[in-house]
Scaffold this motif. Sequence first.
Motif, short mmCIF file in Angstrom:
data_model
loop_
_atom_site.label_atom_id
_atom_site.label_comp_id
_atom_site.label_asym_id
_atom_site.label_seq_id
_atom_site.Cartn_x
_atom_site.Cartn_y
_atom_site.Cartn_z
N ARG A 1 -3.57 -5.79 7.58
CA ARG A 1 -2.14 -5.44 7.67
C ARG A 1 -1.22 -6.62 7.38
NH1 ARG A 1 -3.34 -2.16 13.19
NH2 ARG A 1 -5.05 -0.93 12.28
N PRO A 2 -1.53 -7.83 7.85
CA PRO A 2 -0.67 -8.96 7.47
C PRO A 2 -0.62 -9.21 5.97
CG PRO A 2 -2.04 -9.53 9.36
CD PRO A 2 -2.55 -8.22 8.82
N TRP A 3 -1.70 -8.85 5.26
CA TRP A 3 -1.70 -9.04 3.80
C TRP A 3 -0.74 -8.06 3.13
CZ3 TRP A 3 -7.65 -9.02 4.35
CH2 TRP A 3 -8.07 -10.28 4.78
N LEU A 4 -0.62 -6.87 3.68
CA LEU A 4 0.36 -5.92 3.16
C LEU A 4 1.77 -6.47 3.37
CD1 LEU A 4 -1.25 -2.60 4.43
CD2 LEU A 4 -0.99 -3.28 2.04
N GLU A 5 2.02 -7.05 4.55
CA GLU A 5 3.33 -7.65 4.83
C GLU A 5 3.60 -8.82 3.89
OE1 GLU A 5 5.68 -6.63 6.89
OE2 GLU A 5 4.48 -4.91 7.51
N LEU A 6 2.57 -9.63 3.65
CA LEU A 6 2.73 -10.76 2.73
C LEU A 6 3.05 -10.28 1.32
CD1 LEU A 6 -0.01 -13.44 3.53
CD2 LEU A 6 2.44 -13.81 3.32
N ALA A 7 2.40 -9.19 0.91
CA ALA A 7 2.66 -8.64 -0.43
C ALA A 7 4.11 -8.17 -0.54
CB ALA A 7 1.70 -7.49 -0.71
N LEU A 8 4.63 -7.56 0.50
CA LEU A 8 6.04 -7.13 0.49
C LEU A 8 6.95 -8.34 0.33
CD1 LEU A 8 6.07 -4.46 3.37
CD2 LEU A 8 5.88 -4.07 0.90
N TYR B 1 -6.92 4.08 6.13
CA TYR B 1 -6.84 3.22 7.30
C TYR B 1 -6.99 1.78 6.86
CZ TYR B 1 -8.30 0.71 11.51
OH TYR B 1 -8.41 -0.21 12.53
N ALA B 2 -6.05 0.93 7.28
CA ALA B 2 -6.12 -0.50 7.00
C ALA B 2 -6.49 -1.22 8.29
CB ALA B 2 -4.78 -1.02 6.47
N ALA C 1 -6.29 12.68 8.64
CA ALA C 1 -6.26 11.36 9.24
C ALA C 1 -7.67 10.82 9.43
CB ALA C 1 -5.53 11.42 10.58
N PRO C 2 -7.88 9.53 9.23
CA PRO C 2 -9.19 8.92 9.48
C PRO C 2 -9.61 9.14 10.93
CG PRO C 2 -7.77 7.42 8.26
CD PRO C 2 -6.91 8.55 8.70
N ASP C 3 -10.87 9.51 11.16
CA ASP C 3 -11.33 9.74 12.52
C ASP C 3 -11.87 8.44 13.12
OD1 ASP C 3 -13.85 9.37 11.40
OD2 ASP C 3 -14.23 11.52 11.23
N ALA C 4 -12.33 8.53 14.37
CA ALA C 4 -12.76 7.33 15.10
C ALA C 4 -13.92 6.64 14.41
CB ALA C 4 -13.13 7.71 16.53
N ALA C 5 -14.85 7.42 13.85
CA ALA C 5 -16.00 6.82 13.16
C ALA C 5 -15.55 6.06 11.92
CB ALA C 5 -17.00 7.91 12.79
N HIS C 6 -14.63 6.65 11.17
CA HIS C 6 -14.07 6.02 9.97
C HIS C 6 -13.43 4.68 10.32
CE1 HIS C 6 -11.16 6.74 6.31
NE2 HIS C 6 -11.32 5.46 6.54
N LEU D 1 3.59 3.36 3.14
CA LEU D 1 3.00 2.58 4.22
C LEU D 1 3.22 3.22 5.58
CD1 LEU D 1 3.98 -1.05 3.13
CD2 LEU D 1 1.75 0.07 2.87
N THR D 2 2.23 3.11 6.43
CA THR D 2 2.31 3.56 7.82
C THR D 2 1.93 2.37 8.70
OG1 THR D 2 -0.03 4.22 8.00
CG2 THR D 2 1.51 5.85 7.06
N PRO D 3 2.11 2.48 10.02
CA PRO D 3 1.75 1.34 10.89
C PRO D 3 0.28 0.94 10.80
CG PRO D 3 3.20 2.86 12.06
CD PRO D 3 2.83 3.53 10.77
N VAL D 4 -0.60 1.86 10.40
CA VAL D 4 -2.04 1.53 10.36
C VAL D 4 -2.65 1.73 8.98
CG1 VAL D 4 -2.43 1.99 12.81
CG2 VAL D 4 -2.62 3.86 11.16
N GLY D 5 -1.84 1.71 7.96
CA GLY D 5 -2.38 1.88 6.61
C GLY D 5 -1.38 2.50 5.67
N TRP D 6 -1.78 3.56 4.97
CA TRP D 6 -0.84 4.25 4.10
C TRP D 6 -1.31 5.67 3.81
CZ3 TRP D 6 -3.83 0.18 2.04
CH2 TRP D 6 -4.72 0.50 1.01
#
Length: 307
Positions: A193-200, A187-188, A278-283, A172-177
């Motif tokens: 992102r709160p759903w990832l926290e809930l899963a943890l 990119y999440a 890394a995902p770019d701005a368009a992604h 996991l990273t601050p914006v995805g994994w």
Amino acid sequence: MSELNVDRRFGQVINYYLDLAASGAHSPTGEPRTEKYLRTSRGLADSHIPGDVRQERFLGLDLQRLQHLLDEAAVRSEKAAVGLRRFLHDLDTFAAHIGLLPEPRTKELRLPGAWRRERLLDDRALGMAWTALIRCSDAGTLPSRISCLATLVSAATLQPIGSVLDLRRDWLTPVGWTRHDTGHQVYAPALARPWLELALDKGDRAHGEGGTLLVFPSAGKGAQPDLPISLETVHDMCKLALDDVAKPQDLAFTGLQRLRESGAGVFADRIAGPCAGAPDAAHVAILDAWTGQLEELRKSSEAKRWR
């Protein structure tokens, strides 16, 4: 049975079985297995039974561990899953015949319904499914909540459900994994992102704080902290939430297909991966817009429900 005692490893039993199958020993008819069967079985074992699993005691492998092998194969190929299930059943039948097992464990192995062909959803079905999953993620049993959270994350990030289930906490990273095994960066959107926290949190409830390295671990009776929740469980739990409106894989599939139909097929392929970088701005903009569409459909679905 001097040649194969109860402490033999999974890989040793596989090799012993295939050697005897080639000669016809322990065959009900006394006929050796065909060259095609032996070649296919060896290929299935080599491709879908990892080295660390081969080192485990054969008798220590329970049904849940074997089901996980089948689920993993199903993510890659429906045909492979069917073949692996047949091979595992042949192997257990052989082990029972020589007295290593009281009876085959594999009778209850199920082919995961979650890998059945994806269906393209219209706006109505998409809104209903998204709404139902959000409700399910915050109610019901731990297996149900974890299943719905994984499906929501899959839909929001447009990642295959099987890939999401493999997600590890240290990826996991601050914006995805970032998958450490492939380098694929995901990119999440902020909504996910709160759903990832809930899963943890649900994983900690299932196995104790720090008791699992997985984001979506197995939960419920017989749960093992080193196994993700199975595709079959996700399929069954989501069926209760979604009824016949959609299957877990349909939401991400619909998002990717809509991207391709809009002329953004390159981005669809880049998002689904695997692709390092890394995902770019368009992604990022595409996924943020996609989750925005899902939220608009949810609001519309809920408004119609109360009319």
